[in-house]
Motif scaffolding. Structure first.
Motif, PDB file in Angstrom:
ATOM      1  N   ARG A  47       0.858  -1.395   0.214  1.00  0.00           N
ATOM      2  CA  ARG A  47       0.001  -0.162  -0.152  1.00  0.00           C
ATOM      3  C   ARG A  47       0.520   1.259  -0.172  1.00  0.00           C
ATOM      4  O   ARG A  47       0.822   2.337   0.306  1.00  0.00           O
ATOM      5  CB  ARG A  47      -1.732   0.061   1.315  1.00  0.00           C
ATOM      6  N   VAL A  48       1.572   1.339  -0.248  1.00  0.00           N
ATOM      7  CA  VAL A  48       2.824   2.153  -0.143  1.00  0.00           C
ATOM      8  C   VAL A  48       3.569   2.087  -1.565  1.00  0.00           C
ATOM      9  O   VAL A  48       4.326   1.749  -1.298  1.00  0.00           O
ATOM     10  CB  VAL A  48       3.968   2.428   0.716  1.00  0.00           C
ATOM     11  N   PHE A  49       4.022   2.894  -2.384  1.00  0.00           N
ATOM     12  CA  PHE A  49       3.910   2.909  -3.608  1.00  0.00           C
ATOM     13  C   PHE A  49       5.816   3.106  -3.774  1.00  0.00           C
ATOM     14  O   PHE A  49       6.132   3.952  -3.426  1.00  0.00           O
ATOM     15  CB  PHE A  49       4.038   3.534  -4.778  1.00  0.00           C
ATOM     16  N   PRO A  50       6.148   2.194  -4.248  1.00  0.00           N
ATOM     17  CA  PRO A  50       7.834   1.689  -4.230  1.00  0.00           C
ATOM     18  C   PRO A  50       8.711   2.985  -4.686  1.00  0.00           C
ATOM     19  O   PRO A  50      10.148   2.976  -4.636  1.00  0.00           O
ATOM     20  CB  PRO A  50       8.280   0.071  -4.340  1.00  0.00           C
ATOM     21  N   GLY A  51       8.160   3.466  -5.702  1.00  0.00           N
ATOM     22  CA  GLY A  51       8.361   3.959  -6.943  1.00  0.00           C
ATOM     23  C   GLY A  51       9.246   3.360  -8.288  1.00  0.00           C
ATOM     24  O   GLY A  51       9.387   3.011  -8.210  1.00  0.00           O
ATOM     25  N   ILE A  52       9.087   4.211  -9.512  1.00  0.00           N
ATOM     26  CA  ILE A  52       8.954   3.895 -10.217  1.00  0.00           C
ATOM     27  C   ILE A  52      10.843   3.347 -10.408  1.00  0.00           C
ATOM     28  O   ILE A  52      11.176   2.172 -11.086  1.00  0.00           O
ATOM     29  CB  ILE A  52       9.250   5.003 -11.591  1.00  0.00           C
ATOM     30  N   LEU A  53      11.642   4.631 -10.153  1.00  0.00           N
ATOM     31  CA  LEU A  53      13.849   4.121 -10.181  1.00  0.00           C
ATOM     32  C   LEU A  53      13.573   2.809  -9.162  1.00  0.00           C
ATOM     33  O   LEU A  53      14.813   1.868 -10.116  1.00  0.00           O
ATOM     34  CB  LEU A  53      14.120   4.870  -9.048  1.00  0.00           C
ATOM     35  N   SER A  54      12.701   2.802  -8.267  1.00  0.00           N
ATOM     36  CA  SER A  54      13.373   1.105  -7.375  1.00  0.00           C
ATOM     37  C   SER A  54      12.096   0.659  -8.340  1.00  0.00           C
ATOM     38  O   SER A  54      12.975  -1.034  -8.397  1.00  0.00           O
ATOM     39  CB  SER A  54      12.774   1.409  -5.964  1.00  0.00           C
ATOM     40  N   LEU A  55      11.486  -0.364  -8.356  1.00  0.00           N
ATOM     41  CA  LEU A  55      10.547  -0.986  -9.221  1.00  0.00           C
ATOM     42  C   LEU A  55      11.426  -1.258 -10.771  1.00  0.00           C
ATOM     43  O   LEU A  55      12.211  -2.472 -11.423  1.00  0.00           O
ATOM     44  CB  LEU A  55       9.045  -0.248  -9.977  1.00  0.00           C
ATOM     45  N   LEU A  56      12.062  -0.092 -11.608  1.00  0.00           N
ATOM     46  CA  LEU A  56      12.855  -0.346 -12.806  1.00  0.00           C
ATOM     47  C   LEU A  56      13.980  -1.184 -12.451  1.00  0.00           C
ATOM     48  O   LEU A  56      15.290  -1.638 -12.785  1.00  0.00           O
ATOM     49  CB  LEU A  56      12.535   0.910 -13.673  1.00  0.00           C
ATOM     50  N   GLN A  57      14.783  -0.967 -11.150  1.00  0.00           N
ATOM     51  CA  GLN A  57      16.310  -1.541 -11.012  1.00  0.00           C
ATOM     52  C   GLN A  57      16.026  -3.182 -10.499  1.00  0.00           C
ATOM     53  O   GLN A  57      17.262  -3.587 -10.815  1.00  0.00           O
ATOM     54  CB  GLN A  57      16.952  -1.015  -9.456  1.00  0.00           C
ATOM     55  N   ILE A  58      15.058  -3.799  -9.652  1.00  0.00           N
ATOM     56  CA  ILE A  58      14.875  -4.212  -9.480  1.00  0.00           C
ATOM     57  C   ILE A  58      14.086  -5.744 -11.348  1.00  0.00           C
ATOM     58  O   ILE A  58      14.442  -6.332 -11.307  1.00  0.00           O
ATOM     59  CB  ILE A  58      13.779  -4.913  -8.717  1.00  0.00           C
ATOM     60  N   LEU A  59      13.726  -5.143 -11.761  1.00  0.00           N
ATOM     61  CA  LEU A  59      12.796  -5.721 -12.905  1.00  0.00           C
ATOM     62  C   LEU A  59      13.998  -5.320 -13.948  1.00  0.00           C
ATOM     63  O   LEU A  59      14.031  -6.099 -14.606  1.00  0.00           O
ATOM     64  CB  LEU A  59      11.725  -4.920 -13.459  1.00  0.00           C
ATOM     65  N   THR A  60      15.558  -4.375 -14.288  1.00  0.00           N
ATOM     66  CA  THR A  60      16.043  -4.735 -15.001  1.00  0.00           C
ATOM     67  C   THR A  60      17.315  -4.803 -14.815  1.00  0.00           C
ATOM     68  O   THR A  60      18.351  -5.409 -15.930  1.00  0.00           O
ATOM     69  CB  THR A  60      16.542  -3.410 -15.943  1.00  0.00           C
ATOM     70  N   ALA A  61      17.812  -5.699 -13.278  1.00  0.00           N
ATOM     71  CA  ALA A  61      18.640  -5.936 -13.016  1.00  0.00           C
ATOM     72  C   ALA A  61      19.451  -7.522 -13.892  1.00  0.00           C
ATOM     73  O   ALA A  61      18.106  -8.272 -14.118  1.00  0.00           O
ATOM     74  CB  ALA A  61      18.618  -6.383 -10.951  1.00  0.00           C
ATOM     75  N   ARG A  62      20.559  -7.934 -13.467  1.00  0.00           N
ATOM     76  CA  ARG A  62      20.906  -8.988 -14.720  1.00  0.00           C
ATOM     77  C   ARG A  62      20.834 -10.493 -13.679  1.00  0.00           C
ATOM     78  O   ARG A  62      20.463 -10.525 -12.338  1.00  0.00           O
ATOM     79  CB  ARG A  62      22.342  -8.542 -15.151  1.00  0.00           C
ATOM     80  N   SER A  63      19.663 -11.209 -14.770  1.00  0.00           N
ATOM     81  CA  SER A  63      19.299 -12.368 -13.984  1.00  0.00           C
ATOM     82  C   SER A  63      20.434 -13.886 -14.060  1.00  0.00           C
ATOM     83  O   SER A  63      20.943 -14.286 -14.926  1.00  0.00           O
ATOM     84  CB  SER A  63      18.442 -13.331 -13.865  1.00  0.00           C
ATOM     85  N   GLU A  64      20.865 -14.141 -12.972  1.00  0.00           N
ATOM     86  CA  GLU A  64      21.346 -15.524 -13.306  1.00  0.00           C
ATOM     87  C   GLU A  64      20.881 -16.825 -12.042  1.00  0.00           C
ATOM     88  O   GLU A  64      20.406 -17.064 -10.892  1.00  0.00           O
ATOM     89  CB  GLU A  64      22.588 -14.939 -12.335  1.00  0.00           C
ATOM     90  N   ARG A  65      21.570 -18.104 -12.171  1.00  0.00           N
ATOM     91  CA  ARG A  65      20.507 -19.043 -12.251  1.00  0.00           C
ATOM     92  C   ARG A  65      22.073 -20.032 -11.478  1.00  0.00           C
ATOM     93  O   ARG A  65      22.530 -20.219 -11.735  1.00  0.00           O
ATOM     94  CB  ARG A  65      20.069 -19.837 -12.561  1.00  0.00           C
ATOM     95  N   ARG A  66      21.301 -19.767 -10.387  1.00  0.00           N
ATOM     96  CA  ARG A  66      22.390 -20.632  -9.203  1.00  0.00           C
ATOM     97  C   ARG A  66      21.580 -21.834  -7.733  1.00  0.00           C
ATOM     98  O   ARG A  66      20.672 -21.162  -7.312  1.00  0.00           O
ATOM     99  CB  ARG A  66      23.291 -20.033  -8.611  1.00  0.00           C
ATOM    100  N   ASP A  67      22.218 -22.765  -7.617  1.00  0.00           N
ATOM    101  CA  ASP A  67      21.511 -23.129  -6.918  1.00  0.00           C
ATOM    102  C   ASP A  67      20.315 -23.328  -6.572  1.00  0.00           C
ATOM    103  O   ASP A  67      19.669 -23.751  -5.925  1.00  0.00           O
ATOM    104  CB  ASP A  67      22.298 -22.978  -5.032  1.00  0.00           C
TER     105      ASP A  67
END
Length: 258
Positions: A111-131
């Motif tokens: 119920r508290v919007f995290p902000g566009i920048l915070s969302l983009l930082q998570i959604l655009t981060a590089r993903s790797e598969r481990r364990d």
């Protein structure tokens, strides 16, 4: 006997980021401990997020993990968390755990919007598969621009090598969209202090302020302090002592010296 102070590990940064605060609080007479994952790196995340109730959210399992550790203390401790650790502090207080909570540059609850920048930082981060899990990885450049700002590039490179690790993609996505982070503002809880840095490029001060206005609906004491000129790393950047001393001052106002 003084209050136990528990520092809670956040998301991208390892528990060593609390070293300065831990020494400072101990010098001021507090008994301190750093609550962290059961193992370093990806293995620690795997142990917390697997083998638990599959019906709960990843964030719920993380909060359960810390709640079990806190239950082992003889008296309710003071909880201090940074970033996701700050969100965990809010959720632990909401469960009635902790004498008081301090959330530094915290990720916001549902119920508290995290902000566009915070969302983009998570959604655009590089993903790797481990364990057997997918992890997000932050590059040194991203760390310099988002987390360590406004630090000098030479210093931020050293901080990156010392503190930064990978975080589970599912956990971060869950947090970004508010799953598992609902607060029950009618519940009794301990006092809460929300802290932001005016130059935070990871969790904007406007997000922390919006969280403060949301949580003022609670009958429990809720306060907010913003530090001009500070970024996301308030707990280790130059001038961190001022942040620590303001927290101690607030604790003395809320709980007494000991």
């Amino acid at each position: 006997m003084g209050y136990q102070v528990c520092f809670i590990q956040g998301d991208w940064l390892g528990p060593a980021v609390w070293d300065k605060f831990e020494r400072h609080f101990k010098a001021c007479g507090y008994v301190c401990s750093v609550l962290s994952l059961p193992a370093a790196g990806e293995l620690g995340w795997y142990r917390v997020l697997h083998g638990a109730d599959a019906r709960s959210s990843p964030l719920g399992r993380l909060v359960d993990f810390y709640a079990e550790q806190i239950a082992g203390f003889p008296a309710p401790p003071v909880l201090i968390g940074h970033a996701m650790g700050g969100l965990v502090v809010q959720l632990l207080l909401d469960r009635g755990l902790g004498a008081a909570g301090i959330a530094i540059a915290p990720r916001p609850p549902q119920r508290v919007f995290p902000g566009i920048l915070s969302l983009l930082q998570i959604l655009t981060a590089r993903s790797e598969r481990r364990d057997g899990m997918r992890f997000l990885r932050m590059t040194p450049g991203q760390f310099s621009r988002r987390v360590a700002y406004p630090g000098a590039r030479q210093v931020t490179g050293q901080l990156y090598e010392k503190f930064v690790g990978r975080v589970p993609q599912k956990l971060m996505t869950t947090v970004a969209f508010g799953f598992g982070s609902r607060l029950h503002l009618s519940h009794e809880r301990g006092p809460l202090l929300l802290i932001s840095g005016d130059d935070d490029h990871m969790v904007a001060s406007s997000v922390v302020l919006a969280n403060y206005f949301y949580q003022r609906r609670s009958l429990a004491p809720t306060d907010y302090i913003s530090f001009p000129g500070y970024g996301h790393l308030l707990i280790t950047q130059p001038g961190w002592e001022h942040v620590a001393d303001r927290i101690i001052e607030w604790l003395q106002q809320q709980l007494g010296w000991f």
